[in-house]
Design a protein around this motif. Structure first.
Motif, PDB file in Angstrom:
ATOM      1  N   LEU A 181       0.832  -1.192   0.000  1.00  0.00           N
ATOM      2  CA  LEU A 181       0.000   0.000   0.000  1.00  0.00           C
ATOM      3  C   LEU A 181       0.870   1.246   0.000  1.00  0.00           C
ATOM      4  N   TYR A 182       0.491   2.217  -0.853  1.00  0.00           N
ATOM      5  CA  TYR A 182       1.183   3.505  -0.909  1.00  0.00           C
ATOM      6  C   TYR A 182       0.158   4.627  -0.830  1.00  0.00           C
ATOM      7  N   LEU A 183       0.534   5.690  -0.131  1.00  0.00           N
ATOM      8  CA  LEU A 183      -0.300   6.888  -0.151  1.00  0.00           C
ATOM      9  C   LEU A 183      -0.226   7.512  -1.537  1.00  0.00           C
ATOM     10  N   SER A 184      -1.380   7.853  -2.099  1.00  0.00           N
ATOM     11  CA  SER A 184      -1.402   8.496  -3.409  1.00  0.00           C
ATOM     12  C   SER A 184      -2.488   9.563  -3.431  1.00  0.00           C
ATOM     13  N   CYS A 185      -2.383  10.463  -4.406  1.00  0.00           N
ATOM     14  CA  CYS A 185      -3.326  11.587  -4.526  1.00  0.00           C
ATOM     15  C   CYS A 185      -4.078  11.463  -5.849  1.00  0.00           C
ATOM     16  N   VAL A 186      -5.399  11.494  -5.775  1.00  0.00           N
ATOM     17  CA  VAL A 186      -6.232  11.403  -6.971  1.00  0.00           C
ATOM     18  C   VAL A 186      -7.335  12.458  -6.884  1.00  0.00           C
ATOM     19  N   MET A 187      -7.973  12.710  -8.010  1.00  0.00           N
ATOM     20  CA  MET A 187      -9.078  13.666  -8.049  1.00  0.00           C
ATOM     21  C   MET A 187     -10.408  12.918  -7.918  1.00  0.00           C
ATOM     22  N   LYS A 188     -11.164  13.261  -6.880  1.00  0.00           N
ATOM     23  CA  LYS A 188     -12.492  12.676  -6.677  1.00  0.00           C
ATOM     24  C   LYS A 188     -13.488  13.800  -6.416  1.00  0.00           C
ATOM     25  N   ASP A 189     -14.542  13.809  -7.187  1.00  0.00           N
ATOM     26  CA  ASP A 189     -15.572  14.849  -7.059  1.00  0.00           C
ATOM     27  C   ASP A 189     -14.949  16.248  -7.121  1.00  0.00           C
ATOM     28  N   ASP A 190     -14.041  16.410  -8.063  1.00  0.00           N
ATOM     29  CA  ASP A 190     -13.370  17.698  -8.305  1.00  0.00           C
ATOM     30  C   ASP A 190     -12.546  18.168  -7.116  1.00  0.00           C
ATOM     31  N   THR A 191     -12.143  17.246  -6.238  1.00  0.00           N
ATOM     32  CA  THR A 191     -11.327  17.609  -5.080  1.00  0.00           C
ATOM     33  C   THR A 191     -10.132  16.667  -4.974  1.00  0.00           C
ATOM     34  N   PRO A 192      -8.888  17.182  -4.838  1.00  0.00           N
ATOM     35  CA  PRO A 192      -7.739  16.305  -4.606  1.00  0.00           C
ATOM     36  C   PRO A 192      -7.952  15.489  -3.330  1.00  0.00           C
ATOM     37  N   THR A 193      -7.751  14.190  -3.445  1.00  0.00           N
ATOM     38  CA  THR A 193      -8.085  13.276  -2.359  1.00  0.00           C
ATOM     39  C   THR A 193      -6.922  12.337  -2.083  1.00  0.00           C
ATOM     40  N   LEU A 194      -6.694  12.080  -0.787  1.00  0.00           N
ATOM     41  CA  LEU A 194      -5.651  11.148  -0.356  1.00  0.00           C
ATOM     42  C   LEU A 194      -6.252   9.751  -0.234  1.00  0.00           C
ATOM     43  N   GLN A 195      -5.508   8.750  -0.709  1.00  0.00           N
ATOM     44  CA  GLN A 195      -5.984   7.384  -0.612  1.00  0.00           C
ATOM     45  C   GLN A 195      -4.808   6.434  -0.390  1.00  0.00           C
ATOM     46  N   LEU A 196      -5.109   5.210   0.039  1.00  0.00           N
ATOM     47  CA  LEU A 196      -4.134   4.132   0.088  1.00  0.00           C
ATOM     48  C   LEU A 196      -4.359   3.255  -1.136  1.00  0.00           C
ATOM     49  N   GLU A 197      -3.324   3.139  -1.962  1.00  0.00           N
ATOM     50  CA  GLU A 197      -3.456   2.441  -3.234  1.00  0.00           C
ATOM     51  C   GLU A 197      -2.652   1.151  -3.225  1.00  0.00           C
ATOM     52  N   ASP A 198      -3.283   0.062  -3.687  1.00  0.00           N
ATOM     53  CA  ASP A 198      -2.577  -1.209  -3.843  1.00  0.00           C
ATOM     54  C   ASP A 198      -1.604  -1.132  -5.019  1.00  0.00           C
ATOM     55  N   VAL A 199      -0.393  -1.682  -4.832  1.00  0.00           N
ATOM     56  CA  VAL A 199       0.620  -1.681  -5.894  1.00  0.00           C
ATOM     57  C   VAL A 199       1.195  -3.087  -6.047  1.00  0.00           C
ATOM     58  N   ASP A 200       1.873  -3.291  -7.166  1.00  0.00           N
ATOM     59  CA  ASP A 200       2.542  -4.558  -7.436  1.00  0.00           C
ATOM     60  C   ASP A 200       3.898  -4.550  -6.729  1.00  0.00           C
ATOM     61  N   PRO A 201       4.132  -5.434  -5.774  1.00  0.00           N
ATOM     62  CA  PRO A 201       5.397  -5.412  -5.031  1.00  0.00           C
ATOM     63  C   PRO A 201       6.616  -5.702  -5.902  1.00  0.00           C
ATOM     64  N   LYS A 202       6.401  -6.271  -7.104  1.00  0.00           N
ATOM     65  CA  LYS A 202       7.528  -6.533  -8.005  1.00  0.00           C
ATOM     66  C   LYS A 202       7.991  -5.265  -8.712  1.00  0.00           C
ATOM     67  N   SER A 203       7.158  -4.242  -8.737  1.00  0.00           N
ATOM     68  CA  SER A 203       7.481  -3.008  -9.469  1.00  0.00           C
ATOM     69  C   SER A 203       7.753  -1.811  -8.558  1.00  0.00           C
ATOM     70  N   TYR A 204       7.320  -1.888  -7.313  1.00  0.00           N
ATOM     71  CA  TYR A 204       7.454  -0.752  -6.407  1.00  0.00           C
ATOM     72  C   TYR A 204       8.224  -1.168  -5.163  1.00  0.00           C
ATOM     73  N   PRO A 205       9.011  -0.243  -4.575  1.00  0.00           N
ATOM     74  CA  PRO A 205       9.213   1.132  -5.030  1.00  0.00           C
ATOM     75  C   PRO A 205      10.204   1.200  -6.180  1.00  0.00           C
ATOM     76  N   LYS A 206      10.189   2.323  -6.892  1.00  0.00           N
ATOM     77  CA  LYS A 206      11.126   2.562  -7.980  1.00  0.00           C
ATOM     78  C   LYS A 206      11.489   4.039  -7.989  1.00  0.00           C
TER      79      LYS A 206
END
Length: 267
Positions: A181-206
């Motif tokens: 899990l990584y903290l990431s920022c996305v746009m939701k309902d026209d507002t920048p939003t913080l979320q925990l995003e699932d990532v592929d452990p073979k590719s992250y971190p980079k």
């Protein structure tokens, strides 16, 4: 090949010639007093090697220095070569050891050095000493923990990545140790939003992380703040109230808390 005279002998042989004069005067340069020995090497096509050795007499206290820069393209089907006096290429092959450069290709088509990602494990608490804990699979909350509950506190793996870093802003990512899990920022309902995003452990971190994962870490006195690289002036924030979700806010310096203390954990 031509024999190169030893520098020490060359200097001693010319001590009586007063050749240690200054090379320049106020009204213009004097003739440079030096010896140059040219090694006449046979042409080798477009990849020919030109070698010139010069012995410039200078102050006796100066130390001789040599700088060698070699660029050599490896052939597609290399064959073993015997070192020969009339083949300067074979000399470089026998003296220098080739070291491969690992390259990484990204989605934008550019190649860059695959430099290992530097990371540190750390814990974060807001300035009110509220700890950050996982309240669900993809939700962080800030709350005061009793001594027996300290093991609930999230440990972050903070990685130093590519970005527009400066003296006071360092690009980092914040992953939760032991989870993909990584903290990431996305746009939701026209507002920048913080979320925990699932990532592929073979590719992250980079090193070249997608911008939604990147935060600019800034140190202010004994605290740190994390500004979104994708949404400038939006910061990782906590509420003054207890057990509220960690969020992305743009009210720095007002009611919401954007200042954190960071405890770096020993490896």
């Amino acid at each position: 090949m031509a024999t190169v005279p030893e520098p020490a002998k060359e200097v001693m042989a010319n001590n009586g010639d007063n050749n240690n004069d200054l090379l320049f005067e106020a009204d213009g340069p004097k003739e440079m007093k030096c010896r140059t020995q040219n090694l006449d090497l046979s042409p080798l096509g477009d990849g020919s090697i030109q070698l010139q050795i010069s012995h410039q007499l200078c102050n006796e206290s100066s130390r001789p220095m040599v700088s060698v820069i070699v660029a050599k393209e490896k052939p597609m089907n290399p064959s073993s070569q015997v070192v020969c006096d009339d083949d300067p290429k074979s000399i470089f092959s026998s003296v220098f050891e080739e070291e491969p450069i690992v390259l990484e290709k990204h989605a934008n088509g550019f190649l860059c050095d695959a430099t290992p990602v530097q990371s540190v494990d750390c814990k974060l608490q807001d300035k009110d000493e509220k700890a950050l804990v996982l309240a669900g699979p993809h939700e962080l909350k800030a709350l005061h923990l009793l001594k027996g509950d300290l093991k609930r506190e999230v440990v972050f793996c903070m990685s130093f990545v590519q970005g527009d870093d400066s003296d006071d802003k360092i690009p980092v990512t914040l992953g939760i140790k032991g989870k993909n899990l990584y903290l990431s920022c996305v746009m939701k309902d026209d507002t920048p939003t913080l979320q925990l995003e699932d990532v592929d452990p073979k590719s992250y971190p980079k090193r070249d992380m997608e911008k939604r994962f990147v935060f600019y870490k800034t140190e202010i006195k004994n605290r740190v703040e994390f500004e979104s690289a994708l949404y400038p002036n939006w910061y990782i924030s906590t509420s003054q109230a207890e057990q509220k979700p960690v969020f992305l806010g743009n009210s720095k310096g007002r009611q919401d808390i954007t200042d954190f203390t960071m405890e770096v954990l020993s490896p």
